[in-house]
Design an enzyme around this catalytic site. Structure first.
Site, PDB file in Angstrom:
ATOM      1  N   ASP A  70       0.843  -1.192   0.000  1.00  0.00           N
ATOM      2  CA  ASP A  70       0.000   0.000   0.000  1.00  0.00           C
ATOM      3  C   ASP A  70       0.877   1.241   0.000  1.00  0.00           C
ATOM      4  OD1 ASP A  70       0.815  -0.258   2.659  1.00  0.00           O
ATOM      5  OD2 ASP A  70      -1.055   0.535   3.463  1.00  0.00           O
ATOM      6  N   PRO A  71       0.311   2.398  -0.301  1.00  0.00           N
ATOM      7  CA  PRO A  71       1.137   3.604  -0.445  1.00  0.00           C
ATOM      8  C   PRO A  71       1.809   4.009   0.865  1.00  0.00           C
ATOM      9  CG  PRO A  71      -1.039   3.918  -1.434  1.00  0.00           C
ATOM     10  CD  PRO A  71      -1.105   2.653  -0.642  1.00  0.00           C
TER      11      PRO A  71
END
Length: 230
Positions: A70-71
């Site tokens: 995920d970011p």
């Protein structure tokens, strides 16, 4: 997030993923994000960059796929490419180890920044399996629907053309291996470049050189893994 013209998505991806925008999970994901914004939560990356991996690397241009999770959840870090950060932001620890392996494998000088946009522009699809995150809350958007969308992206890439390279680092990325036709592509796996695991097999895996060798053997131009100074 519908399939209409309001989606700022590169045309080849928009066509390939058109049906996904009509799926029930996408409506639920859209509503979740709307509620998060309404609650005043800060979401990364900024809206125009959520699909940066797709917009930077059209489907026909994909040569290599690198999967992230995920970011980054710190200010000004995430810009829609896995492992990459925006210019002017300190290089994260996992990317430091990626640079160490590039230096060891291909004698590429370690750059003074952590922006991998030039890789994406050359055909490296740098895809997180979850495309948004709440500020300072890692994995906060995991399981909210993005995984269905990015699973389909991986399948589309695998089906679209042969002789691509998939770099799957760590257990999460390797869990997506079932979506890739290994008879058509080169799938390279290792532990994650995180400081917790990099010395257990990431450093020394030779993935960057092996990827280029495979591309050249199949008539494709190699990736220039060197990064321009910023």
């Amino acid at each position: 997030m519908t399939s209409d013209d309001r989606i700022k998505l590169e045309p080849s991806w928009k066509e390939a993923l058109r049906d996904e925008f009509e799926q029930p999970y996408m409506a639920q994901l859209r509503e979740f994000l709307r509620q998060e914004h309404a609650a005043g939560k800060e979401i990364y990356p900024p809206g125009p960059l959520i699909f940066n991996a797709l917009n930077s690397t059209p489907l026909d241009n994909v040569k290599v796929v690198i999967l992230g999770q995920d970011p980054y959840h710190g200010p000004n870090q995430a810009h829609g490419l896995c492992f990459s950060v925006q210019p002017g932001v300190p290089t994260p620890p996992s990317l430091v180890n990626i640079y160490k392996e590039l230096k060891r494998d291909l004698n590429i000088d370690i750059p003074n920044h952590g922006c991998l946009q030039s890789w994406a522009d050359q055909g490296v699809l740098m895809l997180n399996t979850t495309l948004t995150v709440e500020r300072a809350n890692a994995a906060s958007h995991a399981g909210k629907g993005w995984q269905h969308f990015t699973d389909r992206i991986i399948q589309v890439v695998s089906e679209h053309q042969p002789h691509l390279v998939f770099l799957l680092w760590g257990a999460h990325a390797q869990g997506k291996q079932k979506l890739v036709d290994a008879t058509k592509h080169l799938v390279l796996t290792s532990v994650h470049p995180s400081p917790l695991s990099a010395y257990k097999g990431f450093l020394g895996n030779g993935h960057f050189g092996r990827a280029n060798k495979y591309l050249e053997q199949n008539g494709l131009a190699p990736i220039d893994w060197r990064l321009p100074a910023l």
